[in-house]
Design a protein around this motif. Structure first.
Motif, PDB file in Angstrom:
ATOM      1  N   UNK A   1       0.834  -1.327  -0.066  1.00  0.00           N
ATOM      2  CA  UNK A   1      -0.151   0.051   0.082  1.00  0.00           C
ATOM      3  C   UNK A   1       0.866   1.304  -0.109  1.00  0.00           C
ATOM      4  N   UNK A   2       0.205   2.411  -0.685  1.00  0.00           N
ATOM      5  CA  UNK A   2       0.756   3.490  -0.639  1.00  0.00           C
ATOM      6  C   UNK A   2      -0.030   4.415   0.423  1.00  0.00           C
ATOM      7  N   UNK A   3      -1.129   3.942   0.965  1.00  0.00           N
ATOM      8  CA  UNK A   3      -1.729   4.573   2.097  1.00  0.00           C
ATOM      9  C   UNK A   3      -2.585   3.665   2.768  1.00  0.00           C
ATOM     10  N   UNK A   4      -2.849   4.069   3.746  1.00  0.00           N
ATOM     11  CA  UNK A   4      -3.972   3.136   4.911  1.00  0.00           C
ATOM     12  C   UNK A   4      -4.965   4.026   5.379  1.00  0.00           C
ATOM     13  N   UNK A   5      -6.018   3.926   5.338  1.00  0.00           N
ATOM     14  CA  UNK A   5      -7.193   4.183   6.439  1.00  0.00           C
ATOM     15  C   UNK A   5      -7.030   3.417   7.652  1.00  0.00           C
TER      16      UNK A   5
ATOM     17  N   UNK B   1      -3.937  -7.024   7.898  1.00  0.00           N
ATOM     18  CA  UNK B   1      -2.774  -7.802   7.886  1.00  0.00           C
ATOM     19  C   UNK B   1      -1.736  -7.247   9.089  1.00  0.00           C
ATOM     20  N   UNK B   2      -1.819  -5.827   9.187  1.00  0.00           N
ATOM     21  CA  UNK B   2      -0.771  -5.405  10.081  1.00  0.00           C
ATOM     22  C   UNK B   2      -1.302  -5.595  11.588  1.00  0.00           C
ATOM     23  N   UNK B   3      -2.386  -6.194  11.805  1.00  0.00           N
ATOM     24  CA  UNK B   3      -2.541  -6.764  13.267  1.00  0.00           C
ATOM     25  C   UNK B   3      -1.937  -7.957  13.669  1.00  0.00           C
ATOM     26  N   UNK B   4      -1.471  -8.670  12.587  1.00  0.00           N
ATOM     27  CA  UNK B   4      -0.713  -9.775  12.828  1.00  0.00           C
ATOM     28  C   UNK B   4       0.666  -9.558  12.665  1.00  0.00           C
TER      29      UNK B   4
ATOM     30  N   UNK C   1       2.225 -12.675   4.468  1.00  0.00           N
ATOM     31  CA  UNK C   1       2.575 -11.533   3.578  1.00  0.00           C
ATOM     32  C   UNK C   1       2.480 -11.942   2.109  1.00  0.00           C
ATOM     33  N   UNK C   2       2.768 -12.974   1.652  1.00  0.00           N
ATOM     34  CA  UNK C   2       2.400 -13.376   0.293  1.00  0.00           C
ATOM     35  C   UNK C   2       0.859 -12.983  -0.178  1.00  0.00           C
ATOM     36  N   UNK C   3      -0.030 -13.407   0.703  1.00  0.00           N
ATOM     37  CA  UNK C   3      -1.171 -13.244   0.405  1.00  0.00           C
ATOM     38  C   UNK C   3      -1.778 -11.594   0.456  1.00  0.00           C
ATOM     39  N   UNK C   4      -1.185 -10.827   1.407  1.00  0.00           N
ATOM     40  CA  UNK C   4      -1.027  -9.427   1.577  1.00  0.00           C
ATOM     41  C   UNK C   4      -0.823  -8.925   0.297  1.00  0.00           C
TER      42      UNK C   4
ATOM     43  N   UNK D   1       4.479  -1.941  13.222  1.00  0.00           N
ATOM     44  CA  UNK D   1       4.929  -2.911  12.235  1.00  0.00           C
ATOM     45  C   UNK D   1       4.758  -1.770  10.963  1.00  0.00           C
ATOM     46  N   UNK D   2       3.623  -1.263  10.828  1.00  0.00           N
ATOM     47  CA  UNK D   2       3.577  -0.229   9.765  1.00  0.00           C
ATOM     48  C   UNK D   2       4.821   0.930   9.649  1.00  0.00           C
ATOM     49  N   UNK D   3       5.101   1.393  10.779  1.00  0.00           N
ATOM     50  CA  UNK D   3       6.190   1.971  10.727  1.00  0.00           C
ATOM     51  C   UNK D   3       7.605   1.527  10.267  1.00  0.00           C
ATOM     52  N   UNK D   4       7.744   0.374  10.453  1.00  0.00           N
ATOM     53  CA  UNK D   4       8.936  -0.448  10.376  1.00  0.00           C
ATOM     54  C   UNK D   4       8.960  -0.859   8.869  1.00  0.00           C
ATOM     55  N   UNK D   5       7.941  -1.348   8.285  1.00  0.00           N
ATOM     56  CA  UNK D   5       7.858  -2.215   7.280  1.00  0.00           C
ATOM     57  C   UNK D   5       7.395  -1.399   5.995  1.00  0.00           C
TER      58      UNK D   5
END
Length: 328
Positions: A7-11, A42-45, A69-72, A101-105
């Protein structure tokens, strides 16, 4: 160079604050690719199956979480080359581990946080679960007080009526991980009162053209289920079916569920009652300190949330906004 499918953005939240409506509006933009499903979670896991939540319907809903991650990545594979890609999981704002996780990845991802009067949000959250037949407690203030016990018993985050509305704590933690320039805070009232302007504001933040989306679809509200014999008789059937649904493919329950909901709601179109000033006054202490923190962290004034007046449902507020916009 080929872009990685991500993703480029997340709500990122909050639940019942307009995330579905804004997601649907942005999905109509010609420069946006929005995922299906809307909420992969995904980022909850952590590249592992989700926790074994134990609340009514929790195990069934977990079947649809995307945790590999492959499915995401596959969710974004079909995006046009020049489209910006996004998904909307309204629990990311609440979850400090998801934020990390979002901040890192995703060091360049842009984040849109929707916030709503926390008491109205909690009431809408309870109403969603009550009208789905999953919430067994017919009185909102009583259910609100059960949050800590339910969390201790392993119920999923959607049952946390209070914690999901502590936006000051949530944004304070998020700003410690990512720059404030990567976060857009949007008020629910702006989605209702100024939909086109709100979408354009999101488009400016995302760096895409404005003026392509003129309105925001209505939110995913439910027909109100009045207390009485129907929730007492049909409610346990719904909760039992939701428990059994963990053992079958998700589409099986999706086909079985609507007829049960129609039986639960009964004939007619019932409109949910507003919270009374007395009910709001009882609940304000749970949020007053955090509202003050949110004002400090965001630089916006949220003192109107300290009112004892309920603002009503999306439909009520949208109808009022339409009436005010019509020429006299």
């Amino acid at each position: 160079m080929e872009r990685r499918p991500q993703p480029d953005f997340l709500i990122i939240g909050a639940p019942k604050a307009g995330t579905t409506a804004l997601h649907s509006a942005l999905a109509r933009h010609p420069q946006v690719f929005a995922t299906t499903p809307k909420e992969p979670k995904y980022w909850l896991c952590d590249d592992a199956p989700p926790p074994h939540w134990r609340g009514p319907g929790d195990k069934h809903s977990q079947q649809e979480w995307v945790w590999r991650r492959t499915d995401y990545d596959r969710l974004f594979a079909a995006a046009p080359e020049h489209a910006i890609r996004g998904e909307s999981t309204p629990f990311y704002l609440y979850s400090t581990s998801a934020q990390r996780r979002i901040a890192q990845e995703l060091p360049d991802v842009k984040l849109i946080a929707l916030v709503r009067d926390p008491i109205d949000r909690a009431y809408s959250n309870w109403m969603h679960l009550w009208c789905d037949g999953l919430e067994p407690v017919a009185d909102f203030p009583t259910a609100f007080r059960l949050q800590d016990r339910r969390a201790h018993d392993g119920w999923a985050p959607f049952w946390r009526y209070r914690e999901l509305g502590l936006y000051g704590q949530q944004l304070d933690h998020l700003y410690g991980l990512v720059g404030e320039d990567r976060v857009l805070v949007v008020r629910y009232r702006d989605i209702v009162d100024e939909p086109a302007m709100t979408v354009d504001r999101a488009c400016r933040f995302l760096g895409i053209e404005q003026g392509h989306v003129g309105h925001i679809p209505k939110d995913n509200s439910r027909t109100y289920v009045e207390p009485g014999w129907r929730p007492k008789v049909v409610g346990p059937v719904v909760r039992g079916g939701a428990w059994l649904a963990q053992f079958v493919p998700p589409e099986v329950w999706r086909k079985s569920y609507p007829p049960l909901l129609r039986q639960l709601a009964g004939p007619g179109d019932h409109h949910r009652p507003r919270l009374t000033p007395e009910q709001r006054e009882q609940l304000l202490p749970a949020f007053a300190e955090d509202i003050e923190l949110l004002t400090k962290v965001s630089g916006q004034d949220f003192s109107d949330w300290l009112s004892t007046s309920s603002r009503g449902s999306f439909q009520e507020r949208a109808r009022l906004a339409e009436n005010l916009s019509e020429p006299a």
